[in-house]
Design a protein around this motif. Sequence first.
Motif, mmCIF file in Angstrom:
data_model
loop_
_atom_site.group_PDB
_atom_site.id
_atom_site.type_symbol
_atom_site.label_atom_id
_atom_site.label_comp_id
_atom_site.label_asym_id
_atom_site.label_seq_id
_atom_site.Cartn_x
_atom_site.Cartn_y
_atom_site.Cartn_z
ATOM 1 N N LEU A 123 0.842 -1.202 0.000
ATOM 2 C CA LEU A 123 0.000 0.000 0.000
ATOM 3 C C LEU A 123 0.873 1.246 0.000
ATOM 4 O O LEU A 123 0.677 2.149 -0.837
ATOM 5 N N TYR A 124 1.830 1.317 0.915
ATOM 6 C CA TYR A 124 2.697 2.493 0.986
ATOM 7 C C TYR A 124 3.440 2.718 -0.331
ATOM 8 O O TYR A 124 3.544 3.848 -0.817
ATOM 9 N N GLN A 125 3.974 1.656 -0.894
ATOM 10 C CA GLN A 125 4.755 1.782 -2.128
ATOM 11 C C GLN A 125 3.935 2.360 -3.270
ATOM 12 O O GLN A 125 4.450 3.093 -4.111
ATOM 13 N N ARG A 126 2.648 2.063 -3.298
ATOM 14 C CA ARG A 126 1.804 2.496 -4.412
ATOM 15 C C ARG A 126 1.174 3.872 -4.191
ATOM 16 O O ARG A 126 0.742 4.514 -5.148
ATOM 17 N N VAL A 127 1.087 4.336 -2.938
ATOM 18 C CA VAL A 127 0.394 5.599 -2.689
ATOM 19 C C VAL A 127 1.341 6.753 -2.378
ATOM 20 O O VAL A 127 0.925 7.912 -2.415
ATOM 21 N N GLU A 128 2.600 6.455 -2.057
ATOM 22 C CA GLU A 128 3.532 7.530 -1.752
ATOM 23 C C GLU A 128 3.745 8.421 -2.967
ATOM 24 O O GLU A 128 3.680 7.974 -4.114
ATOM 25 N N ASN A 129 4.005 9.704 -2.685
ATOM 26 C CA ASN A 129 4.181 10.736 -3.708
ATOM 27 C C ASN A 129 2.872 11.129 -4.376
ATOM 28 O O ASN A 129 2.876 11.718 -5.461
ATOM 29 N N HIS A 130 1.762 10.803 -3.711
ATOM 30 C CA HIS A 130 0.441 11.270 -4.148
ATOM 31 C C HIS A 130 -0.186 12.046 -2.990
ATOM 32 O O HIS A 130 -0.185 11.595 -1.847
ATOM 33 N N GLN A 131 -0.739 13.196 -3.308
ATOM 34 C CA GLN A 131 -1.318 14.051 -2.274
ATOM 35 C C GLN A 131 -2.398 14.944 -2.886
ATOM 36 O O GLN A 131 -2.142 15.580 -3.922
ATOM 37 N N PRO A 132 -3.601 14.958 -2.279
ATOM 38 C CA PRO A 132 -4.060 14.149 -1.142
ATOM 39 C C PRO A 132 -4.532 12.768 -1.602
ATOM 40 O O PRO A 132 -4.597 12.489 -2.810
ATOM 41 N N THR A 133 -4.879 11.939 -0.626
ATOM 42 C CA THR A 133 -5.394 10.610 -0.924
ATOM 43 C C THR A 133 -6.654 10.338 -0.110
ATOM 44 O O THR A 133 -6.887 10.974 0.923
ATOM 45 N N VAL A 134 -7.443 9.401 -0.608
ATOM 46 C CA VAL A 134 -8.643 8.958 0.105
ATOM 47 C C VAL A 134 -8.525 7.447 0.339
ATOM 48 O O VAL A 134 -8.326 6.683 -0.608
ATOM 49 N N ILE A 135 -8.602 7.047 1.582
ATOM 50 C CA ILE A 135 -8.606 5.626 1.940
ATOM 51 C C ILE A 135 -10.048 5.199 2.167
ATOM 52 O O ILE A 135 -10.781 5.848 2.919
ATOM 53 N N VAL A 136 -10.465 4.146 1.497
ATOM 54 C CA VAL A 136 -11.823 3.627 1.642
ATOM 55 C C VAL A 136 -11.748 2.168 2.064
ATOM 56 O O VAL A 136 -11.002 1.379 1.476
ATOM 57 N N ILE A 137 -12.519 1.811 3.076
ATOM 58 C CA ILE A 137 -12.480 0.467 3.660
ATOM 59 C C ILE A 137 -13.877 -0.145 3.633
ATOM 60 O O ILE A 137 -14.859 0.530 3.973
ATOM 61 N N LYS A 138 -13.944 -1.394 3.215
ATOM 62 C CA LYS A 138 -15.180 -2.159 3.330
ATOM 63 C C LYS A 138 -14.914 -3.321 4.267
ATOM 64 O O LYS A 138 -13.976 -4.095 4.063
ATOM 65 N N THR A 139 -15.734 -3.445 5.310
ATOM 66 C CA THR A 139 -15.532 -4.507 6.291
ATOM 67 C C THR A 139 -16.232 -5.785 5.840
ATOM 68 O O THR A 139 -16.972 -5.804 4.860
ATOM 69 N N THR A 140 -16.003 -6.845 6.586
ATOM 70 C CA THR A 140 -16.614 -8.128 6.247
ATOM 71 C C THR A 140 -18.117 -8.135 6.483
ATOM 72 O O THR A 140 -18.807 -9.060 6.054
ATOM 73 N N ILE A 141 -18.648 -7.107 7.171
ATOM 74 C CA ILE A 141 -20.107 -6.991 7.318
ATOM 75 C C ILE A 141 -20.630 -5.840 6.462
ATOM 76 O O ILE A 141 -21.692 -5.288 6.715
ATOM 77 N N ASP A 142 -19.823 -5.469 5.446
ATOM 78 C CA ASP A 142 -20.220 -4.530 4.387
ATOM 79 C C ASP A 142 -20.376 -3.081 4.835
ATOM 80 O O ASP A 142 -21.020 -2.281 4.142
ATOM 81 N N GLU A 143 -19.798 -2.701 5.952
ATOM 82 C CA GLU A 143 -19.721 -1.283 6.291
ATOM 83 C C GLU A 143 -18.688 -0.632 5.374
ATOM 84 O O GLU A 143 -17.713 -1.267 4.979
ATOM 85 N N ILE A 144 -18.911 0.637 5.034
ATOM 86 C CA ILE A 144 -17.960 1.362 4.199
ATOM 87 C C ILE A 144 -17.636 2.699 4.862
ATOM 88 O O ILE A 144 -18.536 3.475 5.175
ATOM 89 N N PHE A 145 -16.363 2.945 5.081
ATOM 90 C CA PHE A 145 -15.920 4.204 5.684
ATOM 91 C C PHE A 145 -14.484 4.469 5.271
ATOM 92 O O PHE A 145 -13.849 3.652 4.588
ATOM 93 N N GLY A 146 -13.952 5.623 5.677
ATOM 94 C CA GLY A 146 -12.587 5.926 5.266
ATOM 95 C C GLY A 146 -12.110 7.263 5.762
ATOM 96 O O GLY A 146 -12.647 7.825 6.720
ATOM 97 N N ALA A 147 -11.101 7.789 5.062
ATOM 98 C CA ALA A 147 -10.482 9.038 5.487
ATOM 99 C C ALA A 147 -9.915 9.792 4.294
ATOM 100 O O ALA A 147 -9.424 9.185 3.340
ATOM 101 N N PHE A 148 -9.999 11.121 4.372
ATOM 102 C CA PHE A 148 -9.309 12.006 3.446
ATOM 103 C C PHE A 148 -8.005 12.402 4.119
ATOM 104 O O PHE A 148 -8.004 12.997 5.207
ATOM 105 N N CYS A 149 -6.888 12.053 3.492
ATOM 106 C CA CYS A 149 -5.567 12.277 4.087
ATOM 107 C C CYS A 149 -4.879 13.409 3.330
ATOM 108 O O CYS A 149 -4.575 13.277 2.141
#
Length: 257
Positions: A123-149
């Motif tokens: 993950l770090y290797q592919r996202v470094e040198n990009h700004q800003p980024t959005v991380i999006v997570i889907k859990t095993t019970i299908d919740e979706i949330f994340g962060a604007f970094c």
Amino acid sequence: MVMCKLFATIVFQQKDYESLMMKTERNKVQAVKQMKESARVKRNAEEQQIETDDFVEDSYDYDNHADYISSEESDSDCKGTVYPERDTVNIYVEESLNVIQGDGDKEQLLYTTEEHGTSLVNLYQRVENHQPTVIVIKTTIDEIFGAFCSADWSVRRQKSSLLSYFGTGETFIFTLYPIKQKYEWVGLKDENIPNTANMFQAGDNSILTIGGGHGEAIFLDENLLHCRSEKCDTFNNEPLSQSEDFKCKVVEVYGLS
């Protein structure tokens, strides 16, 4: 049964009989192949329907926003699967940065566990040198949330060997499903905040964390599997997941341009 009776009334030459058997056997093999192919097509259709149903909400018409769940990447044709509401996140970004996301602005899918593996190092290797980024997570019970970094994740390597926080007050966290909620930095509304409320982003090869102070809004482990969401001083948020400890089904990171 009718065929058997018919065969019993006709006397075949040995050569004709063998030829008929070979032809019958070929027909059986072809029929089996056709049945297997039909079953495969049906199974694929059902799986695609299930995948689509994961994101269907009565209050949101995803059919009219199909372009929101994919993104081009410079070195592959990766397509995101857990980011169905780009417009919602774009509104959050506009509110935080006081800018308007134009039609030319788009997300670039930098990383997805479905194609790049469940590795924090990857993950770090592919996202470094990009700004800003959005991380999006889907859990095993299908919740979706994340962060604007707001900060480039490569900044983590410019700090000391100890885990150090970086980033700015433009960073925020959000939920998309089952509810929509945005949590901004508490310093935007209150000047009298503890030092722990200035913890935005931090990470090393074993963890990635967003938000801090008496908890972490998002904590990902090195395998992007056993993770956690807690209330923290930075955002004064409620846990983003139903249970503070959760398992990731998919993790994706988008670069904004």
